[in-house]
Motif scaffolding. Structure first.
Motif, mmCIF file in Angstrom:
data_model
loop_
_atom_site.group_PDB
_atom_site.id
_atom_site.type_symbol
_atom_site.label_atom_id
_atom_site.label_comp_id
_atom_site.label_asym_id
_atom_site.label_seq_id
_atom_site.Cartn_x
_atom_site.Cartn_y
_atom_site.Cartn_z
ATOM 1 N N LEU A 132 0.854 -1.190 0.000
ATOM 2 C CA LEU A 132 0.000 0.000 0.000
ATOM 3 C C LEU A 132 0.887 1.237 0.000
ATOM 4 O O LEU A 132 1.797 1.355 0.817
ATOM 5 C CB LEU A 132 -0.893 0.001 1.247
ATOM 6 N N ARG A 133 0.632 2.158 -0.935
ATOM 7 C CA ARG A 133 1.404 3.399 -1.017
ATOM 8 C C ARG A 133 0.472 4.582 -0.808
ATOM 9 O O ARG A 133 -0.615 4.622 -1.368
ATOM 10 C CB ARG A 133 2.072 3.530 -2.395
ATOM 11 N N PHE A 134 0.935 5.528 0.011
ATOM 12 C CA PHE A 134 0.178 6.749 0.262
ATOM 13 C C PHE A 134 1.143 7.927 0.207
ATOM 14 O O PHE A 134 2.116 7.976 0.959
ATOM 15 C CB PHE A 134 -0.514 6.671 1.629
ATOM 16 N N ASP A 135 0.863 8.857 -0.687
ATOM 17 C CA ASP A 135 1.723 10.020 -0.890
ATOM 18 C C ASP A 135 1.388 11.091 0.152
ATOM 19 O O ASP A 135 0.454 11.871 -0.021
ATOM 20 C CB ASP A 135 1.550 10.561 -2.312
ATOM 21 N N ILE A 136 2.166 11.115 1.224
ATOM 22 C CA ILE A 136 1.925 12.071 2.306
ATOM 23 C C ILE A 136 2.207 13.491 1.824
ATOM 24 O O ILE A 136 1.439 14.417 2.089
ATOM 25 C CB ILE A 136 2.827 11.753 3.523
ATOM 26 N N ALA A 137 3.305 13.652 1.097
ATOM 27 C CA ALA A 137 3.759 14.982 0.694
ATOM 28 C C ALA A 137 2.763 15.696 -0.214
ATOM 29 O O ALA A 137 2.605 16.911 -0.138
ATOM 30 C CB ALA A 137 5.115 14.881 0.008
ATOM 31 N N ASN A 138 2.059 14.957 -1.093
ATOM 32 C CA ASN A 138 1.171 15.591 -2.066
ATOM 33 C C ASN A 138 -0.309 15.303 -1.841
ATOM 34 O O ASN A 138 -1.117 15.518 -2.739
ATOM 35 C CB ASN A 138 1.566 15.158 -3.482
ATOM 36 N N SER A 139 -0.662 14.815 -0.670
ATOM 37 C CA SER A 139 -2.063 14.481 -0.397
ATOM 38 C C SER A 139 -2.877 15.742 -0.126
ATOM 39 O O SER A 139 -2.559 16.510 0.783
ATOM 40 C CB SER A 139 -2.153 13.553 0.810
ATOM 41 N N PRO A 140 -3.954 15.962 -0.907
ATOM 42 C CA PRO A 140 -4.793 17.139 -0.653
ATOM 43 C C PRO A 140 -5.674 16.976 0.586
ATOM 44 O O PRO A 140 -6.198 17.960 1.114
ATOM 45 C CB PRO A 140 -5.646 17.240 -1.920
ATOM 46 N N THR A 141 -5.829 15.756 1.073
ATOM 47 C CA THR A 141 -6.706 15.483 2.212
ATOM 48 C C THR A 141 -6.071 15.871 3.546
ATOM 49 O O THR A 141 -6.769 16.313 4.454
ATOM 50 C CB THR A 141 -7.058 13.987 2.256
ATOM 51 N N LEU A 142 -4.754 15.688 3.665
ATOM 52 C CA LEU A 142 -4.083 15.927 4.948
ATOM 53 C C LEU A 142 -3.945 17.419 5.240
ATOM 54 O O LEU A 142 -3.487 18.177 4.395
ATOM 55 C CB LEU A 142 -2.680 15.308 4.943
ATOM 56 N N PRO A 143 -4.319 17.834 6.437
ATOM 57 C CA PRO A 143 -4.063 19.222 6.835
ATOM 58 C C PRO A 143 -2.548 19.458 6.944
ATOM 59 O O PRO A 143 -1.797 18.533 7.242
ATOM 60 C CB PRO A 143 -4.714 19.339 8.217
ATOM 61 N N GLU A 144 -2.123 20.673 6.702
ATOM 62 C CA GLU A 144 -0.685 20.983 6.655
ATOM 63 C C GLU A 144 0.077 20.620 7.931
ATOM 64 O O GLU A 144 1.153 20.030 7.850
ATOM 65 C CB GLU A 144 -0.490 22.472 6.313
ATOM 66 N N PRO A 145 -0.453 20.917 9.148
ATOM 67 C CA PRO A 145 0.301 20.545 10.356
ATOM 68 C C PRO A 145 0.478 19.026 10.496
ATOM 69 O O PRO A 145 1.522 18.552 10.918
ATOM 70 C CB PRO A 145 -0.526 21.096 11.509
ATOM 71 N N VAL A 196 8.770 5.634 5.139
ATOM 72 C CA VAL A 196 8.522 6.840 4.350
ATOM 73 C C VAL A 196 9.735 7.093 3.462
ATOM 74 O O VAL A 196 10.859 7.190 3.951
ATOM 75 C CB VAL A 196 8.266 8.055 5.263
ATOM 76 N N THR A 197 9.502 7.189 2.144
ATOM 77 C CA THR A 197 10.605 7.408 1.207
ATOM 78 C C THR A 197 11.051 8.868 1.239
ATOM 79 O O THR A 197 10.406 9.710 1.857
ATOM 80 C CB THR A 197 10.175 7.055 -0.235
ATOM 81 N N ASP A 198 12.138 9.160 0.543
ATOM 82 C CA ASP A 198 12.650 10.532 0.480
ATOM 83 C C ASP A 198 11.655 11.474 -0.187
ATOM 84 O O ASP A 198 11.653 12.677 0.063
ATOM 85 C CB ASP A 198 13.977 10.575 -0.289
ATOM 86 N N GLU A 199 10.802 10.930 -1.064
ATOM 87 C CA GLU A 199 9.802 11.745 -1.764
ATOM 88 C C GLU A 199 8.554 11.978 -0.914
ATOM 89 O O GLU A 199 7.626 12.646 -1.359
ATOM 90 C CB GLU A 199 9.380 11.078 -3.085
#
Length: 139
Positions: free
Chosen positions: A39-52, A65-68
């Motif tokens: 399962l892969r989840f892009d934390i850096a570019n997710s529009p759902t996650l609030p910034e903090p 968590v990868t470097d990207e």
């Protein structure tokens, strides 16, 4: 989630699932069926996650968590694809839950005057004991 933590729902479109063959023992089934889930989840570019929350999750020193900024979870504990898929999603939920709570800021405090006095008195007492040991003639 416990307390009054905000509910956060990640849409399926943000998750990338790949089914691969499981490693380890399992007989013929393990060679034929792709039951393990990646399962892969892009934390850096997710529009759902609030910034903090995003910042807290990316600041973690987690090897998954990868470097990207992509979280990669591998689930192969169970023999069925469905159960492994469920397991991966539960682990994703647990990972995100750790970033939902902001750490309480530390308030700097100073030792009281009485505590300082106790500490210095104890030091003086130890010093006296050691000094007396050195002076004593053992012969």
């Amino acid at each position: 989630m416990a307390d009054n933590a905000p509910e956060l729902t990640i849409p399926d479109e943000e998750l990338v699932e790949r089914f691969v063959r499981s490693s380890g023992p399992g007989g013929q089934n393990v060679n034929k069926v792709a039951t393990a889930v990646e399962l892969r989840f892009d934390i850096a570019n997710s529009p759902t996650l609030p910034e903090p929350v995003r910042a807290r999750l990316l600041a973690k020193r987690d090897r998954r968590v990868t470097d990207e900024g992509v979280l990669v979870l591998s689930a192969q504990r169970f023999r069925t694809q469905d159960r492994n898929r469920e397991d991966a999603r539960e682990r994703l939920q647990a990972f995100i839950a750790t970033g939902l709570h902001a750490p309480k800021p530390r308030i700097a405090t100073k030792p009281s005057r009485a505590a300082k006095k106790r500490r210095l008195d104890d030091k003086r007492g130890r010093s006296t004991i050691k000094r007396d040991r050195a002076k004593r003639d053992w012969d």
